[in-house]
Design a protein around this motif. Structure first.
Motif, PDB file in Angstrom:
ATOM      1  N   ASP A 135       0.931  -1.223  -0.213  1.00 30.67           N
ATOM      2  CA  ASP A 135      -0.035   0.058  -0.123  1.00 30.67           C
ATOM      3  C   ASP A 135       1.012   1.117   0.194  1.00 30.67           C
ATOM      4  O   ASP A 135       0.412   2.454  -0.296  1.00 30.67           O
ATOM      5  N   SER A 137       3.298   4.219  -1.109  1.00 26.98           N
ATOM      6  CA  SER A 137       3.364   4.767  -2.388  1.00 26.98           C
ATOM      7  C   SER A 137       4.508   4.440  -3.248  1.00 26.98           C
ATOM      8  O   SER A 137       4.270   4.347  -4.359  1.00 26.98           O
ATOM      9  N   LYS A 140       3.590   1.174  -5.339  1.00 25.84           N
ATOM     10  CA  LYS A 140       2.450   1.251  -6.061  1.00 25.84           C
ATOM     11  C   LYS A 140       2.704   0.989  -7.680  1.00 25.84           C
ATOM     12  O   LYS A 140       1.864   0.898  -8.586  1.00 25.84           O
ATOM     13  N   SER A 165      -0.920  -6.372   1.851  1.00 24.48           N
ATOM     14  CA  SER A 165      -0.839  -5.166   2.813  1.00 24.48           C
ATOM     15  C   SER A 165      -1.365  -5.629   3.806  1.00 24.48           C
ATOM     16  O   SER A 165      -2.823  -5.769   4.216  1.00 24.48           O
TER      17      SER A 165
END
Length: 306
Positions: A135, A137, A140, A165
């Motif tokens: 999760d 950043s 991602k 996550s």
């Protein structure tokens, strides 16, 4: 839990039951992952590394399998004392008698500490690589995450890889699905409504320890532990007396706080968690006492069950 197992005869139709060790360096989210896997909080979690000190067994049962998870301390290399040597021994022992191992790493971060744990991984037992904290950043970007996974996989012959996550419960069902084939066929070892083999006494100390780590932050060193002085049930009320052990006299005020506020907050939140977990009213008394050098006292570690 899911359907009653009595409707699915144990051992019939390929029912499976086995042990899974969860390992990794400190603070990669092992305890949070196990709490989500079994659907209930039994293992201490904290942003502070190295908060799990015992092998905590969590149990998840559905109508096709029973997973018995062994949560381990993060392998410790920075601070050598009798306590950390015992913790490291717990990690290697946990991997000895299981059917599968979950090796947890943090997405986009693979360090020498991870490699030290990797070198302990068994060659004769399936090891699943689990990439946690997807999760974040920095994790991602799909191409970057894929490249990171390939880099880690190149260093060990993993039986598979899953991304999760743990904090948000993402990927948990898929991880259970991936682990199931590694469990041997057999009857469940524990009742279907049982989520841990740990005693109420043990869980009570874990709850208090978690609150201590949460509210003391960086103030208190790791030379701190918790022990039960008395645990009894009378007229539907659990009476629990717990001592917080610190190494030095000047550490007591840190735990107690100004006007006793910090210890009161720790005790209140711990009591509420215990009432929820034990499903009864709890009278909890927590105080602080000094026991110098306990982290290097092997005999005392034996008494604490470490």
């Amino acid at each position: 839990m899911n359907e009653n197992l009595s409707q699915h005869p144990p051992g019939a139709n390929g029912y499976r039951c086995g042990f899974v060790a969860i390992v990794g360096r400190p603070n990669v989210g092992k305890s949070t992952l196990m709490n989500h896997l079994i659907g209930q909080k039994i293992s201490i979690t904290s942003k502070k590394a190295q908060t799990t000190r015992h092998k905590v067994t969590g149990i998840y049962t559905d109508d096709t399998a029973q997973f018995v998870f062994v949560d381990t301390p993060g392998f410790q290399t920075e601070h050598r004392n009798a306590l950390n040597d015992r913790l490291n021994q717990n990690v290697t022992e946990a991997m000895g008698g299981v059917d599968a191992v979950v090796f947890v790493v943090e997405a986009m971060r693979f360090t020498e500490a991870d490699r030290r744990v990797m070198r302990l991984l068994p060659k004769h037992i399936p090891v699943l690589l689990v990439v946690n904290k997807i999760d974040l950043s920095k994790a991602k970007s799909a191409p970057e995450l894929a490249a990171f996974i390939e880099k880690v996989r190149a260093e060990f012959d993993f039986a598979g890889v899953e991304t999760v996550s743990a904090k948000h419960g993402l990927g948990i069902a898929q991880l259970l699905h991936a682990l199931k084939p590694f469990l041997p066929e057999g009857i469940p070892l524990y009742p279907e409504d049982m989520v841990t083999d740990k005693s109420s006494r043990f869980l009570a100390t874990e709850i208090v320890r978690e609150k201590l780590f949460r509210y003391l932050g960086e103030e208190l060193p790791y030379a701190m532990n918790v022990e039960i002085e008395q645990f009894k049930e009378e007229n539907g009320i659990c009476h629990i007396y717990i001592a917080v052990l610190v190494d030095k006299e000047n550490q007591k005020p840190i735990v107690i706080g100004k006007g006793g506020e910090k210890l009161k907050k720790i005790s209140t939140e711990a009591r509420l968690d215990m009432e929820k977990l034990f499903d009864c009213k709890v009278f909890l008394k927590v105080w602080v006492k000094v026991k110098s050098g306990w982290a290097d006292d092997v005999r005392f570690l034996n008494e604490l069950g470490l």
